[in-house]
Design an enzyme around this catalytic site. Sequence first.
Site, PDB file in Angstrom:
ATOM      1  N   CYS A 251      14.643  19.278 -11.678  1.00  0.00           N
ATOM      2  CA  CYS A 251      15.717  20.100 -12.248  1.00  0.00           C
ATOM      3  C   CYS A 251      15.545  20.316 -13.752  1.00  0.00           C
ATOM      4  O   CYS A 251      14.846  19.557 -14.421  1.00  0.00           O
ATOM      5  CB  CYS A 251      17.067  19.447 -11.961  1.00  0.00           C
ATOM      6  SG  CYS A 251      18.434  20.617 -12.102  1.00  0.00           S
TER       7      CYS A 251
ATOM      8  N   ASP B  40      25.964  12.204  -8.096  1.00  0.00           N
ATOM      9  CA  ASP B  40      25.432  12.104  -9.461  1.00  0.00           C
ATOM     10  C   ASP B  40      26.299  11.139 -10.269  1.00  0.00           C
ATOM     11  O   ASP B  40      27.389  10.745  -9.841  1.00  0.00           O
ATOM     12  CB  ASP B  40      25.428  13.498 -10.110  1.00  0.00           C
ATOM     13  CG  ASP B  40      24.445  13.620 -11.270  1.00  0.00           C
ATOM     14  OD1 ASP B  40      23.937  12.579 -11.744  1.00  0.00           O
ATOM     15  OD2 ASP B  40      24.194  14.739 -11.708  1.00  0.00           O
TER      16      ASP B  40
HETATM   17  O1  LIG Z   1      20.865  19.338 -17.026  1.00  0.00           O
HETATM   18  C1  LIG Z   1      21.897  19.715 -17.559  1.00  0.00           C
HETATM   19  O2  LIG Z   1      21.954  19.860 -18.781  1.00  0.00           O
HETATM   20  C2  LIG Z   1      23.123  20.012 -16.734  1.00  0.00           C
HETATM   21  C3  LIG Z   1      24.244  20.501 -17.371  1.00  0.00           C
HETATM   22  C4  LIG Z   1      25.378  20.776 -16.653  1.00  0.00           C
HETATM   23  C5  LIG Z   1      25.415  20.577 -15.284  1.00  0.00           C
HETATM   24  C6  LIG Z   1      24.298  20.079 -14.627  1.00  0.00           C
HETATM   25  C7  LIG Z   1      23.146  19.791 -15.335  1.00  0.00           C
HETATM   26  N1  LIG Z   1      22.035  19.274 -14.724  1.00  0.00           N
HETATM   27  C8  LIG Z   1      21.944  18.965 -13.354  1.00  0.00           C
HETATM   28  C9  LIG Z   1      20.693  18.191 -13.099  1.00  0.00           C
HETATM   29  O3  LIG Z   1      19.776  18.189 -13.873  1.00  0.00           O
HETATM   30  C10 LIG Z   1      20.530  17.412 -11.867  1.00  0.00           C
HETATM   31  O4  LIG Z   1      21.191  17.992 -10.801  1.00  0.00           O
HETATM   32  C11 LIG Z   1      20.987  15.977 -12.030  1.00  0.00           C
HETATM   33  O5  LIG Z   1      22.175  15.894 -12.740  1.00  0.00           O
HETATM   34  C12 LIG Z   1      19.881  15.096 -12.576  1.00  0.00           C
HETATM   35  O6  LIG Z   1      20.086  14.671 -13.869  1.00  0.00           O
HETATM   36  P1  LIG Z   1      19.300  13.471 -14.577  1.00  0.00           P
HETATM   37  O7  LIG Z   1      20.230  12.318 -14.619  1.00  0.00           O
HETATM   38  O8  LIG Z   1      18.997  14.009 -15.927  1.00  0.00           O
HETATM   39  O9  LIG Z   1      18.043  13.191 -13.810  1.00  0.00           O
END
Ligand SMILES: O=C(O)c1ccccc1NCC(=O)[C@H](O)[C@H](O)COP(=O)(O)O
Length: 201
Positions: free
Chosen positions: A7, A127
């Site tokens: 992502c 999440d």
């Molecule tokens: O990535 C962002 O900045 C974001 C902002 C607002 C809503 C969702 C967002 N990201 C979603 C994701 O990247 C993934 O679905 C998930 O949250 C994984 O995150 P991570 O903890 O960084 O691996």
Amino acid sequence: MTKVKLCGLRRPCDMAWANEFRPDYAGFVFAGKKRRVSPEEALRLRLLLDPRIPAIGVFQNEDPELISRLVATGVIQAVQLHGGETDAYVTALKRRVHVPLIQAVAIASAADVQRAAASRADYILLDHGTGGSGQTFDWHLAKQLTRPYFLAGGLNCQNIKAALALQPFAVDVSSGIETDGVKDYEKIRAFMQYIHEEDML
Ligand SMILES: O=C(O)c1ccccc1NCC(=O)[C@H](O)[C@H](O)COP(=O)(O)O
């Protein structure tokens, strides 16, 4: 085999790396600030991405008109709702766009897991919080779920083995494959390798 979503991809080189490592899904974030892409940028990225890799658009309480347009123009092939959208919003969007809908739920208690289980979306994603935070939640809570789910929040090469042991439908990673706020080729390579090795066992 556990599916993988990479992502927050937002640069042309991210598309080249996705094409090389072949995740099951690529995520374009149309929310927040850090990883946000505009519809125009997403279109350019989609054209660089292997057509066999579905792009998932990530939104927070977005105008359904924009989501509908991104689906209709082929920029995204699935929709992730990451803003605590209501059941009414999900139902209305399902009538409008005929691609898989994934609803993200921030998990802090057993009640949150029950809420996720009751989602009207096609898939649920568990999440830590608002998304893309790089933080994990208490995975023990997920064990009560009987519905398939995407596991997200703070996944990385150190905890991916334990994450896969929960047997989620898919794992979703963003922060854990970044260095200094941008995707890191070596971290993506290592993360994908861990997944393939675990799947071989
Ligand atoms: O990535 C962002 O900045 C974001 C902002 C607002 C809503 C969702 C967002 N990201 C979603 C994701 O990247 C993934 O679905 C998930 O949250 C994984 O995150 P991570 O903890 O960084 O691996």
